[in-house]
Design an enzyme around this catalytic site. Structure first.
Site, PDB file in Angstrom:
ATOM      1  CG  ASN A  18      -1.956   1.160   1.051  1.00 22.60           C
ATOM      2  OD1 ASN A  18      -2.044   1.945   0.235  1.00 22.60           O
ATOM      3  ND2 ASN A  18      -3.054   1.160   1.954  1.00 22.60           N
ATOM      4  CE1 TYR A  25      -1.119   6.546   8.951  1.00 22.81           C
ATOM      5  CE2 TYR A  25      -0.664   4.815   7.319  1.00 22.81           C
ATOM      6  CZ  TYR A  25      -1.540   5.317   8.150  1.00 22.81           C
ATOM      7  OH  TYR A  25      -2.673   4.952   8.500  1.00 22.81           O
ATOM      8  CE  LYS A  27       2.269  13.223   1.001  1.00 29.33           C
ATOM      9  NZ  LYS A  27       1.163  13.818  -0.149  1.00 29.33           N
TER      10      LYS A  27
END
Length: 56
Positions: A18, A25, A27
């Protein structure tokens, strides 16, 4: 809530397949720290463990 409880960090697991979630996350300050096998029925999937250090 984690900050109110004086936690040092929060962590989560995200499926390695994914990339959109992983990038989201990252970022937002999460870093990878381990991997974990998550069994879904008979299917074994690898989750990337990510954590965010909290500043108090």
């Amino acid at each position: 809530i984690a900050k109110q409880k004086n936690a040092d960090y929060v962590w989560l697991g995200v499926w390695e397949e994914n990339p959109r979630a992983i990038n989201f996350y990252k970022k937002n300050g999460f870093v990878e720290f381990d991997k974990h096998i998550f069994k879904l029925g008979e299917d074994e999937q690898t989750d990337i463990m990510m954590k965010l250090k909290l500043t108090n």
